[in-house]
Scaffold this active site. Structure first.
Site, PDB file in Angstrom:
ATOM      1  N   ARG A   1      29.335  32.458  34.809  1.00 42.75           N
ATOM      2  CA  ARG A   1      30.086  32.361  33.240  1.00 42.75           C
ATOM      3  C   ARG A   1      31.028  31.643  33.310  1.00 42.75           C
ATOM      4  NH1 ARG A   1      33.293  38.696  32.354  1.00 42.75           N
ATOM      5  NH2 ARG A   1      34.424  37.226  33.133  1.00 42.75           N
TER       6      ARG A   1
ATOM      7  N   ARG B   1      43.723  50.992  32.648  1.00 45.35           N
ATOM      8  CA  ARG B   1      43.393  50.473  34.266  1.00 45.35           C
ATOM      9  C   ARG B   1      44.187  50.540  35.396  1.00 45.35           C
ATOM     10  NH1 ARG B   1      41.007  45.596  32.612  1.00 45.35           N
ATOM     11  NH2 ARG B   1      40.553  43.552  33.839  1.00 45.35           N
TER      12      ARG B   1
ATOM     13  N   ARG C   1      35.931  30.940  31.106  1.00 45.51           N
ATOM     14  CA  ARG C   1      36.749  31.541  31.088  1.00 45.51           C
ATOM     15  C   ARG C   1      38.688  31.021  31.925  1.00 45.51           C
ATOM     16  NH1 ARG C   1      36.613  38.368  30.538  1.00 45.51           N
ATOM     17  NH2 ARG C   1      38.070  37.946  31.652  1.00 45.51           N
TER      18      ARG C   1
ATOM     19  N   ARG D   1      41.618  39.657  40.968  1.00 49.66           N
ATOM     20  CA  ARG D   1      41.151  40.475  40.086  1.00 49.66           C
ATOM     21  C   ARG D   1      40.638  41.901  41.393  1.00 49.66           C
ATOM     22  NH1 ARG D   1      38.250  36.957  36.106  1.00 49.66           N
ATOM     23  NH2 ARG D   1      37.735  38.444  35.028  1.00 49.66           N
TER      24      ARG D   1
ATOM     25  N   LYS E   1      30.827  44.751  31.758  1.00 50.65           N
ATOM     26  CA  LYS E   1      32.046  45.731  31.346  1.00 50.65           C
ATOM     27  C   LYS E   1      30.959  44.819  29.112  1.00 50.65           C
ATOM     28  CE  LYS E   1      35.487  45.281  33.210  1.00 50.65           C
ATOM     29  NZ  LYS E   1      36.409  45.712  31.926  1.00 50.65           N
TER      30      LYS E   1
HETATM   31  P1  AMP Z   1      38.682  41.645  30.966  1.00 44.78           P
HETATM   32  O1  AMP Z   1      38.357  40.759  29.808  1.00 44.78           O
HETATM   33  O2  AMP Z   1      38.957  43.031  30.642  1.00 44.78           O
HETATM   34  O3  AMP Z   1      38.581  41.428  32.660  1.00 44.78           O
HETATM   35  O4  AMP Z   1      40.361  41.061  31.286  1.00 44.78           O
HETATM   36  C1  AMP Z   1      41.821  40.356  31.545  1.00 44.78           C
HETATM   37  C2  AMP Z   1      42.327  40.322  31.952  1.00 44.78           C
HETATM   38  O5  AMP Z   1      43.467  41.038  30.788  1.00 44.78           O
HETATM   39  C3  AMP Z   1      42.612  40.602  32.539  1.00 44.78           C
HETATM   40  O6  AMP Z   1      42.393  39.993  34.094  1.00 44.78           O
HETATM   41  C4  AMP Z   1      44.508  41.639  32.747  1.00 44.78           C
HETATM   42  O7  AMP Z   1      45.110  40.477  33.200  1.00 44.78           O
HETATM   43  C5  AMP Z   1      44.333  41.568  30.995  1.00 44.78           C
HETATM   44  N1  AMP Z   1      44.303  43.164  30.735  1.00 44.78           N
HETATM   45  C6  AMP Z   1      43.258  43.659  30.301  1.00 44.78           C
HETATM   46  N2  AMP Z   1      43.395  45.010  30.271  1.00 44.78           N
HETATM   47  C7  AMP Z   1      44.539  45.398  30.939  1.00 44.78           C
HETATM   48  C8  AMP Z   1      44.817  46.490  30.930  1.00 44.78           C
HETATM   49  N3  AMP Z   1      44.412  47.568  30.787  1.00 44.78           N
HETATM   50  N4  AMP Z   1      46.422  46.685  31.127  1.00 44.78           N
HETATM   51  C9  AMP Z   1      46.915  45.052  32.236  1.00 44.78           C
HETATM   52  N5  AMP Z   1      46.226  44.406  31.772  1.00 44.78           N
HETATM   53  C10 AMP Z   1      44.826  44.369  31.284  1.00 44.78           C
END
Ligand code: AMP
Length: 193
Positions: free
Chosen positions: A129, A90, A135, A146, A15
């Protein structure tokens, strides 16, 4: 180009990489809630201190915090003519919040793109990754959590957008360039409207 897009998909589906590429090709800002949270955590801001307890274990950050962040970001001038939301909404409550934000702004989404990938492929990618980017939420336990959160809370948003005729599904497995082309091809009819 004035195009308003949402991009979602399981963790590890590519993504973030694809959002950056689409942003460049479509000339719209990519707005990644995950990146914004990580930047705040790294910068030691008040928001960062509030959210790290959720992001570090792979849980969703509470909707109020996330919705406020997106509302503020979409109000920035660079998002006035289009945007690509990466990782928001989300869950179903965030879908409703985004609906309200768009109504207030007098706009609407052109397409919602789901990048698909099977669970084994994404776990492999994420573990790789982890060794490259380091990360904090790329450990195997957190990755599994996740993926569960995705299946329970995020996957159901596909039906909502499909019922509205806005959903486009694109296979995220394969060469990075090829996936970008697939995405551009899938988005083209909506972007041309
Ligand atoms: P990502 O980089 O999109 O995988 O997001 C990393 C982390 O950020 C996720 O596992 C959540 O803890 C938080 N996060 C990102 N986007 C959202 C969202 N729209 N709603 C809630 N938590 C989010």
């Amino acid at each position: 180009m004035s195009v308003r897009l949402v991009l979602f998909g399981p963790p590890g589906a590519g993504k973030g990489t694809q959002a950056a590429r689409l942003s460049e090709r479509l000339c719209v800002p990519a707005i990644s809630t995950g990146d914004i949270f990580r930047a705040n955590i790294a910068g030691g801001t008040a928001l960062g201190r509030q959210v790290v307890q959720y992001t570090s274990r792979g849980a969703l950050v509470p909707d109020e915090l996330t919705d406020d962040l997106v509302r503020d970001r979409l109000a920035q001038p660079d998002a006035a003519d289009g945007f690509l939301l990466d990782g928001y909404p989300r869950n179903l409550a965030q879908v409703r919040s985004l609906d309200a934000m768009l109504v207030d702004a007098g706009t609407s989404l052109d397409a919602v793109v789901e990048i698909t990938a099977d669970a084994d492929a994404v776990v492999d990618r994420l573990l790789k990754r982890a060794t490259i980017e380091g990360r904090a939420d790329d450990t195997e336990d957190v990755i599994r959590h996740r993926l569960d959160v995705y299946a329970e809370q995020t996957a159901p948003i596909a039906k909502v957008y499909a019922d509205r005729g806005a959903l486009v599904r694109v296979d995220g497995i394969g060469d990075v360039d090829e996936v970008t082309e697939r995405l551009l091809h899938a988005i083209a009819p909506a972007a041309a409207r």
